[in-house]
Design a protein around this motif. Structure first.
Motif, PDB file in Angstrom:
ATOM      1  N   ILE A   1       5.803  -5.003  -7.219  1.00 19.79           N
ATOM      2  CA  ILE A   1       4.700  -5.726  -8.016  1.00 19.79           C
ATOM      3  C   ILE A   1       3.317  -5.361  -7.336  1.00 19.79           C
ATOM      4  CG2 ILE A   1       6.247  -7.075  -9.014  1.00 19.79           C
ATOM      5  CD1 ILE A   1       5.185  -9.493  -6.968  1.00 19.79           C
ATOM      6  N   ALA A   2       3.388  -4.889  -6.025  1.00 19.40           N
ATOM      7  CA  ALA A   2       2.288  -4.830  -5.288  1.00 19.40           C
ATOM      8  C   ALA A   2       1.109  -3.900  -6.086  1.00 19.40           C
ATOM      9  CB  ALA A   2       2.479  -4.651  -3.838  1.00 19.40           C
ATOM     10  N   ASP A   3      -0.028  -4.215  -5.730  1.00 20.62           N
ATOM     11  CA  ASP A   3      -1.254  -3.118  -5.935  1.00 20.62           C
ATOM     12  C   ASP A   3      -1.184  -2.152  -4.941  1.00 20.62           C
ATOM     13  OD1 ASP A   3      -2.519  -4.224  -8.451  1.00 20.62           O
ATOM     14  OD2 ASP A   3      -2.416  -5.969  -7.111  1.00 20.62           O
ATOM     15  N   TYR A   4      -1.033  -2.523  -3.658  1.00 18.23           N
ATOM     16  CA  TYR A   4      -0.860  -1.474  -2.773  1.00 18.23           C
ATOM     17  C   TYR A   4       0.266  -1.832  -1.736  1.00 18.23           C
ATOM     18  CZ  TYR A   4      -2.241   1.594   1.219  1.00 18.23           C
ATOM     19  OH  TYR A   4      -2.369   2.170   2.478  1.00 18.23           O
ATOM     20  N   VAL A   5       0.976  -0.811  -1.252  1.00 11.92           N
ATOM     21  CA  VAL A   5       1.993  -1.092  -0.135  1.00 11.92           C
ATOM     22  C   VAL A   5       1.756  -0.215   0.938  1.00 11.92           C
ATOM     23  CG1 VAL A   5       4.607  -0.967   0.285  1.00 11.92           C
ATOM     24  CG2 VAL A   5       3.796  -1.646  -1.905  1.00 11.92           C
ATOM     25  N   GLY A   6       1.734  -0.668   2.069  1.00 10.69           N
ATOM     26  CA  GLY A   6       1.204   0.328   3.209  1.00 10.69           C
ATOM     27  C   GLY A   6       1.692  -0.436   4.657  1.00 10.69           C
ATOM     28  N   ASP A   7       1.022   0.501   5.752  1.00  7.31           N
ATOM     29  CA  ASP A   7       1.108   0.042   7.046  1.00  7.31           C
ATOM     30  C   ASP A   7      -0.259  -0.936   7.144  1.00  7.31           C
ATOM     31  OD1 ASP A   7      -0.708   1.763   7.437  1.00  7.31           O
ATOM     32  OD2 ASP A   7       0.212   3.003   8.565  1.00  7.31           O
ATOM     33  N   SER A   8      -0.135  -1.391   8.413  1.00  7.80           N
ATOM     34  CA  SER A   8      -1.299  -2.461   8.982  1.00  7.80           C
ATOM     35  C   SER A   8      -2.787  -1.871   8.776  1.00  7.80           C
ATOM     36  CB  SER A   8      -1.075  -2.842  10.323  1.00  7.80           C
ATOM     37  OG  SER A   8      -0.048  -3.593  10.428  1.00  7.80           O
ATOM     38  N   LEU A   9      -2.830  -0.458   8.998  1.00  9.25           N
ATOM     39  CA  LEU A   9      -4.102   0.574   8.978  1.00  9.25           C
ATOM     40  C   LEU A   9      -4.369   0.450   7.438  1.00  9.25           C
ATOM     41  CD1 LEU A   9      -6.525   1.667   9.929  1.00  9.25           C
ATOM     42  CD2 LEU A   9      -5.368   3.905  10.105  1.00  9.25           C
ATOM     43  N   GLY A  10      -3.582   0.916   6.716  1.00  4.32           N
ATOM     44  CA  GLY A  10      -3.940   1.100   5.100  1.00  4.32           C
ATOM     45  C   GLY A  10      -4.137  -0.329   4.331  1.00  4.32           C
ATOM     46  N   LEU A  11      -3.467  -1.172   4.679  1.00  5.58           N
ATOM     47  CA  LEU A  11      -3.699  -2.506   4.211  1.00  5.58           C
ATOM     48  C   LEU A  11      -5.177  -3.181   4.578  1.00  5.58           C
ATOM     49  CD1 LEU A  11      -0.245  -3.999   4.711  1.00  5.58           C
ATOM     50  CD2 LEU A  11      -1.193  -3.408   2.551  1.00  5.58           C
ATOM     51  N   SER A  12      -5.300  -3.029   6.003  1.00  6.51           N
ATOM     52  CA  SER A  12      -6.677  -3.377   6.327  1.00  6.51           C
ATOM     53  C   SER A  12      -7.895  -2.855   5.618  1.00  6.51           C
ATOM     54  CB  SER A  12      -6.960  -3.036   8.013  1.00  6.51           C
ATOM     55  OG  SER A  12      -6.145  -3.895   8.527  1.00  6.51           O
ATOM     56  N   GLN A  13      -7.747  -1.209   5.333  1.00  2.00           N
ATOM     57  CA  GLN A  13      -8.520  -0.577   4.792  1.00  2.00           C
ATOM     58  C   GLN A  13      -8.905  -0.908   3.275  1.00  2.00           C
ATOM     59  OE1 GLN A  13      -6.749   3.407   5.677  1.00  2.00           O
ATOM     60  NE2 GLN A  13      -8.415   3.962   7.288  1.00  2.00           N
ATOM     61  N   VAL A  14      -7.674  -1.184   2.629  1.00  2.00           N
ATOM     62  CA  VAL A  14      -7.720  -1.783   1.207  1.00  2.00           C
ATOM     63  C   VAL A  14      -8.407  -3.296   1.111  1.00  2.00           C
ATOM     64  CG1 VAL A  14      -6.354  -2.608  -0.745  1.00  2.00           C
ATOM     65  CG2 VAL A  14      -5.814  -0.388   0.524  1.00  2.00           C
ATOM     66  N   ALA A  15      -8.072  -4.003   2.142  1.00  2.00           N
ATOM     67  CA  ALA A  15      -8.486  -5.347   2.123  1.00  2.00           C
ATOM     68  C   ALA A  15     -10.134  -5.261   2.324  1.00  2.00           C
ATOM     69  CB  ALA A  15      -7.821  -6.240   3.245  1.00  2.00           C
ATOM     70  N   ALA A  16     -10.515  -4.200   2.902  1.00  2.00           N
ATOM     71  CA  ALA A  16     -11.821  -4.114   3.479  1.00  2.00           C
ATOM     72  C   ALA A  16     -12.682  -3.887   2.086  1.00  2.00           C
ATOM     73  CB  ALA A  16     -12.124  -3.064   4.501  1.00  2.00           C
ATOM     74  N   GLU A  17     -12.156  -3.243   1.074  1.00  2.00           N
ATOM     75  CA  GLU A  17     -12.824  -2.586   0.096  1.00  2.00           C
ATOM     76  C   GLU A  17     -12.542  -3.246  -1.264  1.00  2.00           C
ATOM     77  OE1 GLU A  17     -11.496   1.561   0.200  1.00  2.00           O
ATOM     78  OE2 GLU A  17     -12.537   1.727   2.287  1.00  2.00           O
ATOM     79  N   THR A  18     -11.495  -4.180  -1.240  1.00  2.00           N
ATOM     80  CA  THR A  18     -11.193  -4.690  -2.635  1.00  2.00           C
ATOM     81  C   THR A  18     -12.236  -5.554  -3.394  1.00  2.00           C
ATOM     82  OG1 THR A  18      -9.407  -6.128  -3.745  1.00  2.00           O
ATOM     83  CG2 THR A  18      -9.928  -6.801  -1.601  1.00  2.00           C
ATOM     84  N   ASN A  19     -12.357  -5.650  -4.513  1.00  2.00           N
ATOM     85  CA  ASN A  19     -13.373  -6.181  -5.550  1.00  2.00           C
ATOM     86  C   ASN A  19     -12.593  -7.644  -6.080  1.00  2.00           C
ATOM     87  OD1 ASN A  19     -15.516  -4.561  -5.348  1.00  2.00           O
ATOM     88  ND2 ASN A  19     -14.582  -3.118  -6.555  1.00  2.00           N
ATOM     89  N   ALA A  20     -11.341  -7.596  -5.622  1.00  2.00           N
ATOM     90  CA  ALA A  20     -10.544  -9.007  -6.220  1.00  2.00           C
ATOM     91  C   ALA A  20     -11.173 -10.181  -5.746  1.00  2.00           C
ATOM     92  CB  ALA A  20      -9.112  -8.871  -5.812  1.00  2.00           C
ATOM     93  N   ASP A  21     -10.874 -11.252  -6.502  1.00  2.00           N
ATOM     94  CA  ASP A  21     -11.433 -12.722  -6.268  1.00  2.00           C
ATOM     95  C   ASP A  21     -10.415 -13.301  -5.236  1.00  2.00           C
ATOM     96  OD1 ASP A  21     -13.716 -12.701  -7.784  1.00  2.00           O
ATOM     97  OD2 ASP A  21     -12.508 -13.120  -9.440  1.00  2.00           O
ATOM     98  N   ILE A  22      -9.057 -12.831  -5.502  1.00  2.00           N
ATOM     99  CA  ILE A  22      -8.133 -13.394  -4.372  1.00  2.00           C
ATOM    100  C   ILE A  22      -7.179 -12.333  -4.026  1.00  2.00           C
ATOM    101  CG2 ILE A  22      -5.759 -14.864  -4.586  1.00  2.00           C
ATOM    102  CD1 ILE A  22      -7.243 -16.475  -7.144  1.00  2.00           C
ATOM    103  N   ILE A  23      -6.895 -12.373  -2.654  1.00  2.00           N
ATOM    104  CA  ILE A  23      -5.992 -11.478  -2.153  1.00  2.00           C
ATOM    105  C   ILE A  23      -4.534 -12.411  -1.618  1.00  2.00           C
ATOM    106  CG2 ILE A  23      -5.506 -10.040  -0.086  1.00  2.00           C
ATOM    107  CD1 ILE A  23      -8.820  -9.897   0.171  1.00  2.00           C
ATOM    108  N   LEU A  24      -3.866 -11.804  -2.390  1.00  2.00           N
ATOM    109  CA  LEU A  24      -2.149 -12.387  -1.996  1.00  2.00           C
ATOM    110  C   LEU A  24      -1.674 -11.142  -1.064  1.00  2.00           C
ATOM    111  CD1 LEU A  24       0.572 -14.185  -4.204  1.00  2.00           C
ATOM    112  CD2 LEU A  24       0.902 -12.302  -2.554  1.00  2.00           C
ATOM    113  N   PHE A  25      -1.263 -11.624   0.344  1.00  2.00           N
ATOM    114  CA  PHE A  25      -1.035 -10.766   1.253  1.00  2.00           C
ATOM    115  C   PHE A  25       0.618 -10.989   1.182  1.00  2.00           C
ATOM    116  CE2 PHE A  25      -3.077  -7.948   4.216  1.00  2.00           C
ATOM    117  CZ  PHE A  25      -2.216  -7.546   4.707  1.00  2.00           C
ATOM    118  N   ALA A  26       1.512 -10.078   0.812  1.00  2.00           N
ATOM    119  CA  ALA A  26       2.784 -10.227   1.084  1.00  2.00           C
ATOM    120  C   ALA A  26       3.081  -9.460   2.417  1.00  2.00           C
ATOM    121  CB  ALA A  26       3.688  -9.696  -0.252  1.00  2.00           C
ATOM    122  N   GLY A  27       3.067 -10.212   3.380  1.00  2.00           N
ATOM    123  CA  GLY A  27       3.203  -9.676   4.649  1.00  2.00           C
ATOM    124  C   GLY A  27       3.487 -10.905   5.620  1.00  2.00           C
ATOM    125  N   VAL A  28       2.727 -10.862   7.010  1.00  2.00           N
ATOM    126  CA  VAL A  28       2.814 -11.881   8.006  1.00  2.00           C
ATOM    127  C   VAL A  28       1.613 -12.337   8.255  1.00  2.00           C
ATOM    128  CG1 VAL A  28       5.242 -11.393   8.669  1.00  2.00           C
ATOM    129  CG2 VAL A  28       3.038 -10.376   9.851  1.00  2.00           C
TER     130      VAL A  28
END
Length: 309
Positions: free
Chosen positions: A32-59
């Motif tokens: 159900i995730a918009d993006y599945v990745g490792d720590s680097l990929g997830l950081s890069q996506v988080a830096a660029e997202t236009n979403a109002d809410i970021i739900l982080f399924a991780g730790v």
């Protein structure tokens, strides 16, 4: 009656939320995730997202990193107790004294650490870019590397750089049994062993390939072999198998003290579909990072992202 998956996707659209999931999450959450990745990929996506809410399924440290990169956005984590043994192995008040005991050192920290530790760092790295980042530091400047000693030892071996290592480790990657791995390899001599650099040296010495979670997936996609023994958290097998449905993937065995035959992170598995739904519905638990820590910790993270382009 709508399924949890349908409810989550509906809420996500209504709230302009994005779901980021690590490779170690349960397969249903990855789906159900918009993006599945490792720590680097997830950081890069988080830096660029236009979403109002970021739900982080991780730790927790991953969600904290997303919050540092997006201080004005709401960052939520399905279970606030989803921590990290490696991050916990580096308490800020003790690490501060460690830095003071080694003056004039550049501090490079692996992303698997708290926001407070990142704020004490000159630059952050992930397993995808750690070697590149260490090599970016001039050779005449001494380096402290924290918190993972296994990754640190691997980087020393690959780069020849001397570094002062913090004595931390990940219980998941230290759970692999060398004896069991050798026994398994004897049963599958045609398999290649691939491993994450957080694993201990004896495990890494058996591997045909050592790399990050995304690196391991890319390796099996492009390599000519058809069978692999995979030495990292078993959650990676879901996306990896989707990428290479025709290949055989075998999780590396853990030691006798582990209740699971493979190696799984109990913290990663604390997130469930129900918790994802409740988290998105109630927009809580929310990740909070103080403005001071956020501002300071952003600098070493940005340095990492700039070097990773």
């Amino acid at each position: 009656m709508k399924s949890l998956k349908e409810k989550i996707l509906k809420l996500k659209k209504e709230k302009n939320a994005v779901i980021l999931a690590h490779y170690y999450q349960e397969p249903c959450i990855q789906e159900i995730a918009d993006y599945v990745g490792d720590s680097l990929g997830l950081s890069q996506v988080a830096a660029e997202t236009n979403a109002d809410i970021i739900l982080f399924a991780g730790v927790h440290f991953m969600a904290e990193t997303a919050k540092i990169l997006n201080p004005k956005k709401k960052v939520i984590l399905p279970d606030l107790n989803a921590g990290c043994s490696l991050a916990d192995s580096c308490p800020p008040h003790i690490f501060e004294k460690f830095i003071q005991a080694h003056p004039n050192h550049i501090v490079i920290t692996y992303v698997n650490c708290s926001a407070e530790i990142k704020a004490m760092s000159h630059i952050v790295c992930t397993s995808s870019n750690a070697i590149k980042i260490v090599e970016s530091v001039p050779e005449n400047i001494p380096i402290i590397f924290a918190p993972d000693k296994n990754l640190g030892n691997y980087i020393i071996q690959k780069t020849g750089r001397k570094m002062v290592l913090w004595d931390g480790s990940c219980v998941v990657h230290e759970a692999f049994s060398l004896n069991k791995l050798i026994e398994l390899y004897k049963k599958h001599p045609d398999a290649k062993i691939i491993a994450h650099p957080e694993s201990e040296t004896p495990i890494l010495e058996t591997a045909s390939y050592i790399g990050s979670t995304s690196g391991m997936i890319n390796f099996v996609k492009n390599d000519s072999s058809t069978k692999y023994i995979v030495a990292t958290e078993a959650g990676i097998l879901h996306k990896m198998q989707q990428a290479v449905p025709e290949k055989t993937l075998i999780p590396a065995p853990s030691n006798e003290n582990n209740t699971c035959a493979c190696s799984e992170c109990g913290f990663m598995k604390m997130n469930t579909m129900q918790k994802v739904y409740d988290c998105l519905l109630n927009e809580t638990p929310e990740i909070v990072v103080s403005k001071t820590t956020q501002k300071i910790a952003l600098v070493p993270i940005k340095r990492m992202l700039d070097l990773s382009k």
